[in-house]
Design an enzyme around this catalytic site. Structure first.
Site, PDB file in Angstrom:
ATOM      1  N   GLU A 164       0.832  -1.216   0.000  1.00 49.31           N
ATOM      2  CA  GLU A 164       0.000   0.000   0.000  1.00 49.31           C
ATOM      3  C   GLU A 164       0.862   1.261   0.000  1.00 49.31           C
ATOM      4  OE1 GLU A 164       0.742   1.734   2.880  1.00 49.31           O
ATOM      5  OE2 GLU A 164       1.886  -0.036   3.452  1.00 49.31           O
ATOM      6  N   GLY A 306       6.733   0.001   3.783  1.00 47.08           N
ATOM      7  CA  GLY A 306       5.472  -0.209   3.080  1.00 47.08           C
ATOM      8  C   GLY A 306       5.730  -0.474   1.616  1.00 47.08           C
ATOM      9  N   GLU A 307       4.781  -0.099   0.773  1.00 47.38           N
ATOM     10  CA  GLU A 307       4.890  -0.260  -0.686  1.00 47.38           C
ATOM     11  C   GLU A 307       4.881  -1.714  -1.126  1.00 47.38           C
ATOM     12  OE1 GLU A 307       8.408   1.574  -2.255  1.00 47.38           O
ATOM     13  OE2 GLU A 307       8.021   3.508  -1.318  1.00 47.38           O
ATOM     14  N   GLY A 308       4.718  -2.666  -0.202  1.00 47.96           N
ATOM     15  CA  GLY A 308       4.863  -4.062  -0.573  1.00 47.96           C
ATOM     16  C   GLY A 308       6.301  -4.531  -0.546  1.00 47.96           C
TER      17      GLY A 308
END
Length: 339
Positions: A164, A306-308
């Site tokens: 996300e 984050g960001e995967g």
């Protein structure tokens, strides 16, 4: 999977009541193969468990990852205006642009994992409502977000990782966890993007205010996501549920991504049966959340981007697990005594 698979809240609830189970025959065959490989039983530890888990969902003794996908969902939150993040909401769109240019960590890490990257920004020009004063989303908005997540689960994907991007979404994540599993804001809130002590206190106060405002509201997974979540968090929930229906294993990223399924796990604990926790992040609520939903992280690298990103790194571990499972010789094939 069709992008409009969840036409109503009732459709989403029905999907949660019809979660498929893994193929027990394939799991048994994979476990039997592990027992025959040229190694002491259990000597590859969790790599063995990963191979058996994925065998069960793929329905074959020797599972493979021909096509892995990392899906990153982005959304903006009205509660960001309350000063709960170290960055302004405009950073969400700027980071999405960076993803598109290939300049972010997740671009590099997805490539290193041999995974295609899909970035799904959801109405970034329309932040959710401030959930201390109203539901974050209308029913239609929440359904649209769930379906945006469902749409990334295309035929032919063997493994899905989810992440996300959204300024203030660690506030929404903490609120989802508290509403789902109890406790106050201080039990779940963390520094997120790096707020100082005053910022963390402000964040906790905002979460407590949101919990108080929505106390007494329906506690279904849909309603909890709609009231306290965000578009990107609901999209992750939609992707995870749709992947389950398609029998595709999912690798979760950190606290925020995992919090997206907290409302589901609270009422349907089996939702995590096809889920792999890629890592445990440095956000303090993440390990507590993983313990509550019964997932053990593959990695602990003090990541909190984050960001995967953590999920993408974990794909390499999963590939290693399947390579050993499928590529090793059995005792009989190697002509080693004791077979």
């Amino acid at each position: 999977m069709a992008a409009g698979m969840f036409a109503s809240a009732a459709d989403f609830s029905a999907a949660l009541s019809a979660l498929p189970s893994p193929d027990s025959g394939a799991r048994s065959a994979a476990a039997a193969r592990q027992a025959q490989l040229t190694k002491p039983p259990g000597s590859l530890g969790r790599l063995e468990d990963l191979a058996i888990l994925i065998a069960g969902w793929q329905g074959r003794e020797r599972p493979e990852i021909g096509r892995a996908r990392v899906a990153v969902f982005a959304g903006n939150h009205g509660v960001a205006a309350r000063g709960v993040s170290a960055f302004p909401a405009s950073v969400t769109a700027q980071m999405v642009e960076n993803f598109a240019r290939g300049g972010a960590a997740i671009n590099a890490l997805s490539a290193a994992a041999g995974a295609e990257l899909v970035v799904v920004p959801i109405d970034l020009d329309r932040p959710t409502a401030d959930f201390t004063m109203a539901a974050a989303m209308t029913e239609a908005e929440c359904l649209a977000a769930l379906n945006a997540g469902a749409a990334v689960v295309e035929d032919g994907i063997d493994l899905l990782a989810v992440g996300e991007m959204g300024i203030a979404n660690s506030t929404a994540a903490a609120a989802l966890c508290a509403a789902s599993f109890g406790g106050e804001a201080v039990d779940w809130a963390g520094p997120g993007t790096g707020v100082d002590a005053a910022g963390l206190a402000r964040k906790a106060a905002v979460i407590d205010a949101a919990l108080a405002f929505h106390r007494g509201a329906p506690a279904s997974p849909f309603e909890t996501l709609r009231r306290l979540g965000g578009r990107e968090l609901s999209a992750i929930a939609g992707a995870v549920v749709t992947a389950r229906l398609a029998r595709v294993p999912v690798v979760m990223d950190g606290f925020i991504a995992t919090a997206a399924i907290a409302p589901i796990a609270a009422s349907q604990p089996a939702i995590v049966d096809h889920v792999i926790a890629g890592h445990v992040s440095a956000e303090p609520g993440h390990r507590r959340l993983l313990d509550r939903i019964g997932l053990a992280p593959l990695l602990s690298l003090d990541m909190r981007l984050g960001e995967g990103s953590g999920a993408a790194v974990a794909i390499n571990i999963i590939r290693s697990a399947l390579a050993a499972h499928g590529g090793m010789a059995t005792f009989a094939e190697a002509g080693i005594g004791g077979a």
